[in-house]
Write an enzyme that holds these catalytic residues in place. Structure first.
Site, short mmCIF file in Angstrom:
data_model
loop_
_atom_site.label_atom_id
_atom_site.label_comp_id
_atom_site.label_asym_id
_atom_site.label_seq_id
_atom_site.Cartn_x
_atom_site.Cartn_y
_atom_site.Cartn_z
N ASP A 46 -8.03 -4.89 7.00
CA ASP A 46 -8.29 -5.90 6.19
C ASP A 46 -9.27 -6.97 6.84
O ASP A 46 -10.27 -7.62 6.55
CB ASP A 46 -7.31 -6.67 5.20
CG ASP A 46 -7.16 -5.91 4.01
OD1 ASP A 46 -8.29 -5.37 3.22
OD2 ASP A 46 -5.91 -5.57 3.66
N HIS A 104 0.61 -1.18 -0.16
CA HIS A 104 0.12 -0.01 -0.01
C HIS A 104 1.04 1.35 -0.11
O HIS A 104 0.15 2.55 -0.16
CB HIS A 104 -1.10 -0.01 1.26
CG HIS A 104 -1.79 -1.10 1.24
ND1 HIS A 104 -2.95 -1.24 -0.02
CD2 HIS A 104 -2.33 -2.24 1.82
CE1 HIS A 104 -3.62 -2.17 0.21
NE2 HIS A 104 -3.25 -2.89 1.39
N GLU A 134 -5.48 -11.84 7.55
CA GLU A 134 -6.46 -10.53 7.50
C GLU A 134 -7.66 -10.97 6.41
O GLU A 134 -8.19 -10.00 5.85
CB GLU A 134 -5.62 -9.33 6.66
CG GLU A 134 -4.60 -9.57 5.75
CD GLU A 134 -3.90 -8.49 5.16
OE1 GLU A 134 -4.22 -7.26 5.82
OE2 GLU A 134 -2.93 -8.52 4.30
N ARG A 147 7.27 -5.50 3.01
CA ARG A 147 6.06 -6.03 2.83
C ARG A 147 5.77 -6.34 1.36
O ARG A 147 5.96 -5.21 0.68
CB ARG A 147 4.76 -5.19 3.49
CG ARG A 147 3.50 -6.08 3.04
CD ARG A 147 2.36 -5.60 4.02
NE ARG A 147 1.63 -4.17 3.67
CZ ARG A 147 0.81 -3.85 4.25
NH1 ARG A 147 -0.20 -4.71 4.97
NH2 ARG A 147 0.20 -2.71 3.66
C1 3PY Z 1 -4.30 -3.89 7.39
O1 3PY Z 1 -4.77 -3.38 8.45
O2 3PY Z 1 -5.01 -4.57 6.77
C2 3PY Z 1 -2.89 -3.70 6.79
O3 3PY Z 1 -2.57 -4.45 6.11
C3 3PY Z 1 -1.95 -2.83 7.62
O4 3PY Z 1 -1.12 -2.26 6.73
MG MG Z 2 -4.03 -5.48 4.91
#
Ligand code: 3PY
Ligand code: MG
Length: 265
Positions: free
Chosen positions: A173, A46, A147, A71
């Site tokens: 997420d 992101h 997530e 990441r």
């Molecule tokens: C999330 O909160 O989904 C993340 O990937 C944090 O960067």
């Molecule tokens: Mg995320």
């Protein structure tokens, strides 16, 4: 090879404080690396960061005490291997939803016969040291992000994957996956319970529970809950908060900052 002090810290139950870079700048990386973080993650998912910029950011981090992590934008072995070759000491992989995905991710981080990583550790040798190959499989950290709903359901099986060092929770997420609005500091009881469950199961397996947090106070609470790797917000959030409060202190009135301009996610 340069030893991975993050592993030692977690073994001693000392929490790792991990900075988070989304601004594609080697200067910003160097500044952040000197702020006392144990590790700093370059975010290619992101963040506004591409591979070439990530290389410069790793070089800048090399001049600081913080260990460089990355990441990846997705569970893509080619990108995982490239970032490791560029000097990342660990990889955080988003959206791991099954044992197969976790195995494929870990395999990309490990040289044969354990895994399938191709040989060519360009900056790994420069930054890590001439004995990089001998130690890389033991020193490189692998974090699967939990997530998604499927990832949450498969948590125990994912935790059993050989060579996986830890779990990193993406609260935004994860909230979405549970039918809630995305929040880096979820207040929904079900999402909070899921986060506590992930932390407890990961600890029970002797692996490292990590999580993205909204800021320093939230990160301190996560450490008290048992997390061993915490990210107290990203660079944009920290920069905009500091800038906003400087404007407010100067004017002596609440800032007219654009709503949403400072969350940095
Ligand atoms: C999330 O909160 O989904 C993340 O990937 C944090 O960067
Ligand atoms: Mg995320």
């Amino acid at each position: 090879m340069r030893s991975n002090h993050l592993k030692e810290m977690c073994q001693k139950q000392q929490a790792v404080v991990n900075g988070w870079l989304t601004i594609p700048s080697s200067y910003a990386a160097e500044v952040m690396g000197h702020q006392g973080f144990d590790a700093v993650t370059v975010d290619l998912q992101h963040g506004m960061v591409g591979f070439e910029q990530a290389v410069g950011m790793f070089q800048a981090l090399s001049a600081t005490p913080a260990l460089p992590l990355a990441r990846v934008s997705w569970n893509d072995p080619a990108l995982v291997m490239q970032l490791l070759d560029a000097g990342a000491c660990g990889i955080i992989c988003p959206m791991i939803s099954s044992v197969e995905e976790a195995r494929s991710f870990v395999s990309a981080c490990r040289y044969p016969p354990v895994g399938t990583r191709s040989f060519g550790p360009a900056r790994g040798l420069l930054y890590g040291g001439p004995d990089y190959f001998e130690h890389a499989n033991d020193e490189i950290l692998t974090f699967a992000m939990i997530e998604t709903r499927q990832g949450l359901d498969a948590l125990d099986a994912i935790l059993a994957v050989e060579g996986l060092d830890g779990i990193f929770v993406g609260p935004n997420d994860l909230s979405l996956a549970m039918g809630k609005a995305p929040k880096s500091e979820p207040d929904d009881p079900q999402v909070r319970a899921a986060i506590a469950h992930i932390c407890a199961r990961t600890r029970a397996r002797g692996k490292i529970p990590g999580i993205f947090c909204s800021g320093g106070a939230a990160a301190a609470r996560r450490i008290a809950e048992g997390f061993l790797l915490v990210t107290p917000g990203n660079d944009v959030a920290l920069l905009s908060q500091a800038a906003r409060s400087a404007v407010e202190a100067t004017r002596g009135t609440p800032s007219s900052a654009k709503p949403g301009a400072g969350s940095g996610y």
